[in-house]
Design a protein around this motif. Structure first.
Motif, PDB file in Angstrom:
ATOM      1  N   ALA A 190      21.687  -4.410   8.717  1.00  0.00           N
ATOM      2  CA  ALA A 190      22.041  -5.046   7.447  1.00  0.00           C
ATOM      3  C   ALA A 190      20.899  -5.920   6.926  1.00  0.00           C
ATOM      4  O   ALA A 190      20.596  -5.916   5.728  1.00  0.00           O
ATOM      5  N   VAL A 191      20.254  -6.656   7.799  1.00  0.00           N
ATOM      6  CA  VAL A 191      19.163  -7.531   7.383  1.00  0.00           C
ATOM      7  C   VAL A 191      17.945  -6.700   6.967  1.00  0.00           C
ATOM      8  O   VAL A 191      17.254  -7.046   5.998  1.00  0.00           O
ATOM      9  N   ALA A 192      17.667  -5.606   7.671  1.00  0.00           N
ATOM     10  CA  ALA A 192      16.567  -4.726   7.259  1.00  0.00           C
ATOM     11  C   ALA A 192      16.835  -4.148   5.874  1.00  0.00           C
ATOM     12  O   ALA A 192      15.928  -4.040   5.037  1.00  0.00           O
ATOM     13  N   ASN A 193      18.082  -3.774   5.620  1.00  0.00           N
ATOM     14  CA  ASN A 193      18.465  -3.289   4.293  1.00  0.00           C
ATOM     15  C   ASN A 193      18.289  -4.385   3.249  1.00  0.00           C
ATOM     16  O   ASN A 193      17.786  -4.147   2.144  1.00  0.00           O
ATOM     17  N   LYS A 194      18.684  -5.602   3.609  1.00  0.00           N
ATOM     18  CA  LYS A 194      18.518  -6.739   2.701  1.00  0.00           C
ATOM     19  C   LYS A 194      17.050  -6.995   2.401  1.00  0.00           C
ATOM     20  O   LYS A 194      16.661  -7.247   1.249  1.00  0.00           O
ATOM     21  N   HIS A 195      16.218  -6.920   3.425  1.00  0.00           N
ATOM     22  CA  HIS A 195      14.785  -7.103   3.229  1.00  0.00           C
ATOM     23  C   HIS A 195      14.234  -6.050   2.269  1.00  0.00           C
ATOM     24  O   HIS A 195      13.376  -6.363   1.421  1.00  0.00           O
ATOM     25  N   ALA A 196      14.692  -4.809   2.410  1.00  0.00           N
ATOM     26  CA  ALA A 196      14.218  -3.741   1.534  1.00  0.00           C
ATOM     27  C   ALA A 196      14.578  -4.032   0.079  1.00  0.00           C
ATOM     28  O   ALA A 196      13.768  -3.832  -0.836  1.00  0.00           O
ATOM     29  N   ARG A 197      15.786  -4.513  -0.155  1.00  0.00           N
ATOM     30  CA  ARG A 197      16.216  -4.803  -1.528  1.00  0.00           C
ATOM     31  C   ARG A 197      15.445  -5.983  -2.112  1.00  0.00           C
ATOM     32  O   ARG A 197      15.069  -5.962  -3.287  1.00  0.00           O
ATOM     33  N   VAL A 198      15.229  -7.010  -1.297  1.00  0.00           N
ATOM     34  CA  VAL A 198      14.449  -8.152  -1.776  1.00  0.00           C
ATOM     35  C   VAL A 198      13.010  -7.731  -2.036  1.00  0.00           C
ATOM     36  O   VAL A 198      12.387  -8.148  -3.021  1.00  0.00           O
ATOM     37  N   LEU A 199      12.481  -6.875  -1.164  1.00  0.00           N
ATOM     38  CA  LEU A 199      11.118  -6.379  -1.332  1.00  0.00           C
ATOM     39  C   LEU A 199      10.979  -5.634  -2.651  1.00  0.00           C
ATOM     40  O   LEU A 199       9.981  -5.792  -3.373  1.00  0.00           O
ATOM     41  N   TRP A 200      11.985  -4.820  -2.984  1.00  0.00           N
ATOM     42  CA  TRP A 200      11.946  -4.100  -4.262  1.00  0.00           C
ATOM     43  C   TRP A 200      11.944  -5.071  -5.441  1.00  0.00           C
ATOM     44  O   TRP A 200      11.194  -4.890  -6.411  1.00  0.00           O
ATOM     45  N   ALA A 201      12.782  -6.107  -5.386  1.00  0.00           N
ATOM     46  CA  ALA A 201      12.845  -7.078  -6.479  1.00  0.00           C
ATOM     47  C   ALA A 201      11.511  -7.786  -6.662  1.00  0.00           C
ATOM     48  O   ALA A 201      11.078  -8.057  -7.798  1.00  0.00           O
ATOM     49  N   ILE A 202      10.826  -8.065  -5.561  1.00  0.00           N
ATOM     50  CA  ILE A 202       9.530  -8.750  -5.645  1.00  0.00           C
ATOM     51  C   ILE A 202       8.474  -7.843  -6.253  1.00  0.00           C
ATOM     52  O   ILE A 202       7.695  -8.253  -7.129  1.00  0.00           O
ATOM     53  N   LEU A 203       8.433  -6.575  -5.822  1.00  0.00           N
ATOM     54  CA  LEU A 203       7.401  -5.661  -6.283  1.00  0.00           C
ATOM     55  C   LEU A 203       7.686  -5.088  -7.660  1.00  0.00           C
ATOM     56  O   LEU A 203       6.763  -4.859  -8.449  1.00  0.00           O
ATOM     57  N   ALA A 204       8.956  -4.830  -7.966  1.00  0.00           N
ATOM     58  CA  ALA A 204       9.301  -4.187  -9.235  1.00  0.00           C
ATOM     59  C   ALA A 204       9.466  -5.178 -10.372  1.00  0.00           C
ATOM     60  O   ALA A 204       9.102  -4.898 -11.519  1.00  0.00           O
ATOM     61  N   LYS A 205      10.013  -6.356 -10.087  1.00  0.00           N
ATOM     62  CA  LYS A 205      10.303  -7.327 -11.135  1.00  0.00           C
ATOM     63  C   LYS A 205       9.356  -8.521 -11.147  1.00  0.00           C
ATOM     64  O   LYS A 205       9.428  -9.351 -12.053  1.00  0.00           O
ATOM     65  N   ALA A 217       0.817  -1.206   0.000  1.00  0.00           N
ATOM     66  CA  ALA A 217       0.000   0.000   0.000  1.00  0.00           C
ATOM     67  C   ALA A 217       0.853   1.260   0.000  1.00  0.00           C
ATOM     68  O   ALA A 217       0.463   2.282  -0.577  1.00  0.00           O
ATOM     69  N   THR A 218       2.010   1.214   0.634  1.00  0.00           N
ATOM     70  CA  THR A 218       2.868   2.394   0.715  1.00  0.00           C
ATOM     71  C   THR A 218       3.647   2.621  -0.567  1.00  0.00           C
ATOM     72  O   THR A 218       3.725   3.743  -1.077  1.00  0.00           O
ATOM     73  N   VAL A 219       4.228   1.567  -1.105  1.00  0.00           N
ATOM     74  CA  VAL A 219       5.114   1.714  -2.254  1.00  0.00           C
ATOM     75  C   VAL A 219       4.327   1.892  -3.542  1.00  0.00           C
ATOM     76  O   VAL A 219       4.659   2.723  -4.383  1.00  0.00           O
ATOM     77  N   GLY A 220       3.266   1.115  -3.733  1.00  0.00           N
ATOM     78  CA  GLY A 220       2.528   1.206  -4.976  1.00  0.00           C
ATOM     79  C   GLY A 220       3.337   0.614  -6.115  1.00  0.00           C
ATOM     80  O   GLY A 220       3.546  -0.592  -6.192  1.00  0.00           O
ATOM     81  N   ASP A 221       3.827   1.460  -7.014  1.00  0.00           N
ATOM     82  CA  ASP A 221       4.641   1.028  -8.143  1.00  0.00           C
ATOM     83  C   ASP A 221       6.109   1.121  -7.759  1.00  0.00           C
ATOM     84  O   ASP A 221       6.683   2.206  -7.714  1.00  0.00           O
ATOM     85  N   ALA A 222       6.739  -0.013  -7.466  1.00  0.00           N
ATOM     86  CA  ALA A 222       8.145  -0.020  -7.048  1.00  0.00           C
ATOM     87  C   ALA A 222       9.093   0.296  -8.196  1.00  0.00           C
ATOM     88  O   ALA A 222      10.275   0.552  -7.960  1.00  0.00           O
ATOM     89  N   ARG A 223       8.586   0.318  -9.433  1.00  0.00           N
ATOM     90  CA  ARG A 223       9.455   0.629 -10.571  1.00  0.00           C
ATOM     91  C   ARG A 223       9.882   2.079 -10.610  1.00  0.00           C
ATOM     92  O   ARG A 223      10.708   2.453 -11.442  1.00  0.00           O
TER      93      ARG A 223
END
Length: 359
Positions: free
Chosen positions: A319-334, A234-240
């Motif tokens: 570091a793990v929170a940062n990792k979660h953010a990057r994985v989250l982007w890959a899931i939503l954007a790609k 709901a917050t990010v919407g379009d991660a692209r």
């Protein structure tokens, strides 16, 4: 009136300040418009760029103005402030509107995507729930403190409070007066009422997470639950809108502050910028992930366990929170699925090459 090419709007509760320029950057309009006449004023204008700060009610006005055919852009407030004449010492609505208009002219300016009504509706559930959690915490602290005035001490923790409060109040061996016991039990009734409200919001948020296809893929992440998945989608919407996961992590404030100069890199604490609520949820997910990593055997868990031993628990959480953010982007954007044994083949190939080839 000359044709308006770009207009900056300083939003307010009742009066909106406008500052418009033409294609040659000459000021052609500088006026205040009441909230009731705001949309009517733009309905009679040709299509133009309308810039506003991403603040309260901005997404609503942006949706309505976009329906009229205008090019609406929302600017983060911290990006518009440097363009205000007079700096932080001089501030009024006219200067704010002019600064917003000037900031929108920058070719490299970053904008906030306009949220849909559905996105904002889901975020309402999260915000009301967060307010109830804060109210419950304040009430628990108040009741525990009042009991301590009479020598009745309860251990910290919400679960221990639930288990021991009523018994402590009804214990006849303490010196609580009768009216005080009644007042404290009324506080317990309020606590129970808030608990019921929180459970209702939890159920609605969980339903959204199960029905949204992006949220269902986010839940597959190690350590991420329904609450975080619903808030993220709901917050990010379009991660692209973010070019990569690193940019998304920076937007959430999960990267260190930089004070680099003269070829020397100086990194400090995490910036804590961006969305505080989503960043907090990712940190809570990181706590669960770091704790459970020692019991798992996948590649990601082995990396987390080794990282925690090498840099300590606190730094590993970041570091793990940062990792979660990057994985989250890959899931939503790609549209990818979470894989705890994922290997970046391009990086693996580069690491396997001789140093003379890679450098």
């Amino acid at each position: 009136m000359d044709r308006i090419a770009r207009i900056g709007v300083d939003l307010a509760k009742n009066v909106m300040q406008l500052h418009g320029v033409d294609a040659a950057e000459r000021v052609v309009v500088r006026k205040a418009v009441s909230r009731d006449k705001f949309l009517e004023w733009f309905a009679n204008r040709e299509r133009c760029v309308i810039a506003m700060e991403a603040c309260s009610s901005a997404h609503f006005w942006a949706r309505r103005l976009r329906e009229m055919g205008h090019d609406v852009r929302l600017i983060p407030p911290q990006f518009a402030a440097p363009y205000r004449k007079g700096g932080a010492r001089v501030k009024n609505d006219a200067l704010d509107a002019e600064a917003i208009c000037e900031a929108a002219s920058r070719p490299q300016m970053r904008y906030v995507p306009i949220k849909t009504a559905a996105q904002q509706g889901v975020l309402v559930l999260h915000r009301v729930r967060l307010g109830l959690v804060e109210e419950r915490t304040a009430l628990v602290n108040r009741l525990r403190g009042l009991l301590a005035e009479f020598g009745v001490f309860l251990p910290q923790g919400i679960n221990r409070f639930r288990a021991g409060f009523v018994e402590a109040v009804e214990d006849g061996s303490n010196e609580l007066p009768g009216l005080t016991r009644t007042a404290l039990l009324r506080g317990w009734a309020r606590f129970s009422e808030i608990e019921g409200e929180i459970k209702w919001y939890d159920a609605q948020i969980a339903q959204h997470a199960r029905e949204d296809h992006n949220a269902r893929r986010v839940v597959e992440m190690f350590g991420v639950g329904l609450l975080t998945a619903s808030a993220a989608t709901a917050t990010v919407g379009d991660a692209r809108q973010f070019r990569n996961g690193r940019q998304f992590a920076a937007w959430l404030g999960l990267v260190p502050k930089q004070n680099s100069s003269g070829g020397k890199d100086r990194l400090g604490r995490v910036t804590k910028q961006g969305n505080e609520y989503l960043r907090t949820l990712l940190f809570q997910c990181a706590r669960v992930t770091v704790t459970a990593a020692r019991r798992r055997k996948d590649r990601l868990s082995r990396w987390i366990a080794a990282l925690s031993e090498r840099v300590g628990h606190g730094k590993a959480l970041v570091a793990v929170a940062n990792k979660h953010a990057r994985v989250l982007w890959a899931i939503l954007a790609k549209g990818e699925r979470f894989n705890p044994d994922y290997i970046d083949m391009r990086r693996a190939e580069n690491d396997a090459l001789p140093r003379s080839v890679t450098h």
